[in-house]
Design a protein around this motif. Structure first.
Motif, PDB file in Angstrom:
ATOM      1  N   PRO A 254       5.503   3.237 -15.327  1.00 23.09           N
ATOM      2  CA  PRO A 254       6.028   4.406 -16.044  1.00 23.09           C
ATOM      3  C   PRO A 254       6.753   4.055 -17.341  1.00 23.09           C
ATOM      4  O   PRO A 254       7.063   4.954 -18.129  1.00 23.09           O
ATOM      5  CB  PRO A 254       6.999   5.025 -15.019  1.00 23.09           C
ATOM      6  N   ASP A 255       7.004   2.776 -17.582  1.00 25.33           N
ATOM      7  CA  ASP A 255       7.714   2.372 -18.799  1.00 25.33           C
ATOM      8  C   ASP A 255       6.783   2.193 -20.001  1.00 25.33           C
ATOM      9  O   ASP A 255       7.256   1.980 -21.119  1.00 25.33           O
ATOM     10  CB  ASP A 255       8.459   1.055 -18.557  1.00 25.33           C
ATOM     11  N   LEU A 256       5.464   2.271 -19.752  1.00 27.48           N
ATOM     12  CA  LEU A 256       4.491   2.107 -20.835  1.00 27.48           C
ATOM     13  C   LEU A 256       3.769   3.424 -21.098  1.00 27.48           C
ATOM     14  O   LEU A 256       3.730   4.304 -20.237  1.00 27.48           O
ATOM     15  CB  LEU A 256       3.482   1.024 -20.469  1.00 27.48           C
ATOM     16  N   PRO A 257       3.179   3.593 -22.293  1.00 27.24           N
ATOM     17  CA  PRO A 257       2.430   4.811 -22.587  1.00 27.24           C
ATOM     18  C   PRO A 257       1.278   5.007 -21.603  1.00 27.24           C
ATOM     19  O   PRO A 257       0.700   4.048 -21.084  1.00 27.24           O
ATOM     20  CB  PRO A 257       1.911   4.574 -24.013  1.00 27.24           C
ATOM     21  N   GLN A 258       0.927   6.274 -21.367  1.00 25.43           N
ATOM     22  CA  GLN A 258      -0.167   6.611 -20.453  1.00 25.43           C
ATOM     23  C   GLN A 258      -1.503   6.111 -21.000  1.00 25.43           C
ATOM     24  O   GLN A 258      -1.806   6.243 -22.188  1.00 25.43           O
ATOM     25  CB  GLN A 258      -0.219   8.126 -20.261  1.00 25.43           C
ATOM     26  N   SER A 259      -2.308   5.525 -20.123  1.00 21.28           N
ATOM     27  CA  SER A 259      -3.679   5.179 -20.483  1.00 21.28           C
ATOM     28  C   SER A 259      -4.521   5.231 -19.223  1.00 21.28           C
ATOM     29  O   SER A 259      -3.997   5.147 -18.103  1.00 21.28           O
ATOM     30  CB  SER A 259      -3.770   3.778 -21.105  1.00 21.28           C
ATOM     31  N   GLN A 260      -5.835   5.404 -19.388  1.00 25.76           N
ATOM     32  CA  GLN A 260      -6.742   5.330 -18.250  1.00 25.76           C
ATOM     33  C   GLN A 260      -7.582   4.068 -18.378  1.00 25.76           C
ATOM     34  O   GLN A 260      -7.948   3.658 -19.484  1.00 25.76           O
ATOM     35  CB  GLN A 260      -7.655   6.552 -18.173  1.00 25.76           C
ATOM     36  N   ASN A 261      -7.852   3.447 -17.242  1.00 29.25           N
ATOM     37  CA  ASN A 261      -8.652   2.235 -17.189  1.00 29.25           C
ATOM     38  C   ASN A 261      -9.808   2.467 -16.225  1.00 29.25           C
ATOM     39  O   ASN A 261      -9.644   3.120 -15.187  1.00 29.25           O
ATOM     40  CB  ASN A 261      -7.785   1.065 -16.730  1.00 29.25           C
ATOM     41  N   LEU A 262     -10.979   1.940 -16.560  1.00 29.44           N
ATOM     42  CA  LEU A 262     -12.200   2.228 -15.804  1.00 29.44           C
ATOM     43  C   LEU A 262     -12.953   0.933 -15.519  1.00 29.44           C
ATOM     44  O   LEU A 262     -12.872  -0.024 -16.295  1.00 29.44           O
ATOM     45  CB  LEU A 262     -13.090   3.185 -16.592  1.00 29.44           C
ATOM     46  N   ASN A 263     -13.706   0.930 -14.422  1.00 30.51           N
ATOM     47  CA  ASN A 263     -14.505  -0.238 -14.086  1.00 30.51           C
ATOM     48  C   ASN A 263     -15.848   0.215 -13.539  1.00 30.51           C
ATOM     49  O   ASN A 263     -15.910   0.931 -12.530  1.00 30.51           O
ATOM     50  CB  ASN A 263     -13.786  -1.111 -13.065  1.00 30.51           C
ATOM     51  N   LEU A 264     -16.921  -0.180 -14.197  1.00 28.08           N
ATOM     52  CA  LEU A 264     -18.282   0.235 -13.847  1.00 28.08           C
ATOM     53  C   LEU A 264     -19.101  -0.955 -13.369  1.00 28.08           C
ATOM     54  O   LEU A 264     -19.152  -1.994 -14.040  1.00 28.08           O
ATOM     55  CB  LEU A 264     -18.958   0.855 -15.078  1.00 28.08           C
ATOM     56  N   THR A 265     -19.735  -0.813 -12.201  1.00 29.48           N
ATOM     57  CA  THR A 265     -20.678  -1.813 -11.707  1.00 29.48           C
ATOM     58  C   THR A 265     -22.041  -1.155 -11.546  1.00 29.48           C
ATOM     59  O   THR A 265     -22.151  -0.054 -10.980  1.00 29.48           O
ATOM     60  CB  THR A 265     -20.238  -2.388 -10.346  1.00 29.48           C
ATOM     61  N   ILE A 266     -23.076  -1.806 -12.056  1.00 28.41           N
ATOM     62  CA  ILE A 266     -24.447  -1.304 -11.949  1.00 28.41           C
ATOM     63  C   ILE A 266     -25.312  -2.360 -11.263  1.00 28.41           C
ATOM     64  O   ILE A 266     -25.223  -3.549 -11.576  1.00 28.41           O
ATOM     65  CB  ILE A 266     -25.026  -0.956 -13.339  1.00 28.41           C
ATOM     66  N   ILE A 267     -26.134  -1.917 -10.316  1.00 33.43           N
ATOM     67  CA  ILE A 267     -26.985  -2.816  -9.523  1.00 33.43           C
ATOM     68  C   ILE A 267     -28.443  -2.421  -9.705  1.00 33.43           C
ATOM     69  O   ILE A 267     -28.800  -1.243  -9.543  1.00 33.43           O
ATOM     70  CB  ILE A 267     -26.617  -2.741  -8.032  1.00 33.43           C
TER      71      ILE A 267
END
Length: 343
Positions: A254-267
């Motif tokens: 909560p002390d840092l600015p909001q961001s979204q992080n994503l992780n994509l795996t394709i098979i």
């Protein structure tokens, strides 16, 4: 309620984004995904993204922001969203991971430091239709929605995950939160003064409740599994945080600015048992699971994504119906940005 064609909504939403100085080609993709998500019946994560972006651009991030490839090694790629459009970072990740999976059998694309994507599942549709399997994890760095097991204070986002694989028809796409519900669903319950069907919330005293207003008074959402089995969703949510740390992004802080992080795996299915066998076995398996006695109140066995694709097909054929509130939200944005309103 008023209905509009998908083409009309695509043009209108693109014009809204272009009015914010977002380049035309980028605006078209962002608008297309927002409209398609809405048409799939995901009303909390579709056109709502445009309202979010209207508040973010240009004050929070520049309309010309483009994702940057930070590192590429073999079957992996790391992309920095530059605190900009997650949709553009996701588009780049899909293109690169599909190409790598087609060559190497499997690929992973990690995205850090980006904005709210909306629903995850719609982004996997094109991957599954191309004959790949895919999973997509999402994490938000500043949300305080879910408490760790044994705790009361929210320390996690609802951290969603989507899974997809091809079939002989529409793909199967499961898009779920690692919490019992998404925050979009919570906000909708609060707006319409609804209670949950089960005690999926925790009040500020740590007691289970069906009242979503607990979230407005230092409460939290139980992880997937509810009060008795929340350790299941807790484990999945921890994995989303670990994937974020792996990518160089910020786990919940909560002390840092909001961001979204994503992780994509394709098979690439062809790299394993092969597409011919996969197709025939999935057809057999789907027939097998649908051949079962139905519980009272159910008229069919459905697969994840079936309702969404039915909604999409209906919207493509008959137009997409918008509630008065949703239409007013869009027209309020139009007036603010000097764009002709939807009529």
């Amino acid at each position: 309620m008023k209905s509009f064609s998908i083409d009309e909504l695509n043009k209108f939403t693109t014009s809204l984004l272009v009015s914010k100085k977002i380049p035309q080609v980028n605006a078209e993709y962002i608008a297309e995904m927002a409209v398609r998500t809405e048409a799939m019946g995901i009303l909390t994560h579709g056109l709502a993204v445009l309202g979010y972006l209207d508040n973010q651009v240009p004050d929070v991030f520049d309309p010309g922001t483009e994702p940057e490839i930070i590192k590429e090694k073999g079957a992996s790629v790391l992309i920095d969203g530059k605190n900009g459009f997650s949709q553009l970072a996701m588009k780049l990740a899909i293109e690169m991971a599909m190409d790598k999976a087609g060559t190497m059998g499997i690929a992973m694309a990690a995205i850090r430091n980006t904005s709210w994507l909306g629903a995850l599942g719609p982004y996997l549709e094109s991957i599954a239709r191309a004959g790949f399997m895919a999973q997509l994890w999402g994490q938000s760095s500043q949300c305080a929605d879910c408490a760790p097991i044994g705790g009361i204070t929210g320390k996690f986002s609802t951290n969603p995950v989507a899974l997809a694989f091809p079939t002989s028809g529409d793909p199967v796409i499961a898009d779920i939160s690692t919490a019992t519900v998404s925050m979009g669903a919570v906000n909708r319950m609060v707006r319409y003064d609804e209670k949950a069907r089960a005690r999926i919330f925790m009040d500020k005293n740590g007691l289970p409740t069906d009242d979503p207003n607990a979230m407005l008074d230092d409460g939290s959402i139980f992880f997937l599994g509810g009060p008795e089995y929340a350790h299941k969703g807790y484990g999945f949510s921890l994995w989303a945080e670990a994937l974020t740390a792996m990518s160089g992004g910020s786990a919940n802080n909560p002390d840092l600015p909001q961001s979204q992080n994503l992780n994509l795996t394709i098979i690439d299915i062809e790299a394993f048992g092969g597409m011919n066998y996969f197709d025939s076995e999935i057809v057999r398996f789907i027939t097998h699971i649908k051949d079962t006695r139905l519980r009272p109140g159910f008229d069919a066995i459905r697969l994840p994504g079936e309702r969404a694709f039915k909604s999409l097909k209906d919207s493509l054929q008959h137009g997409l119906s918008l509630s008065d509130a949703k239409l007013e939200m869009l027209n309020r944005m139009a007036r603010k940005n000097g764009v002709s309103e939807l009529k």
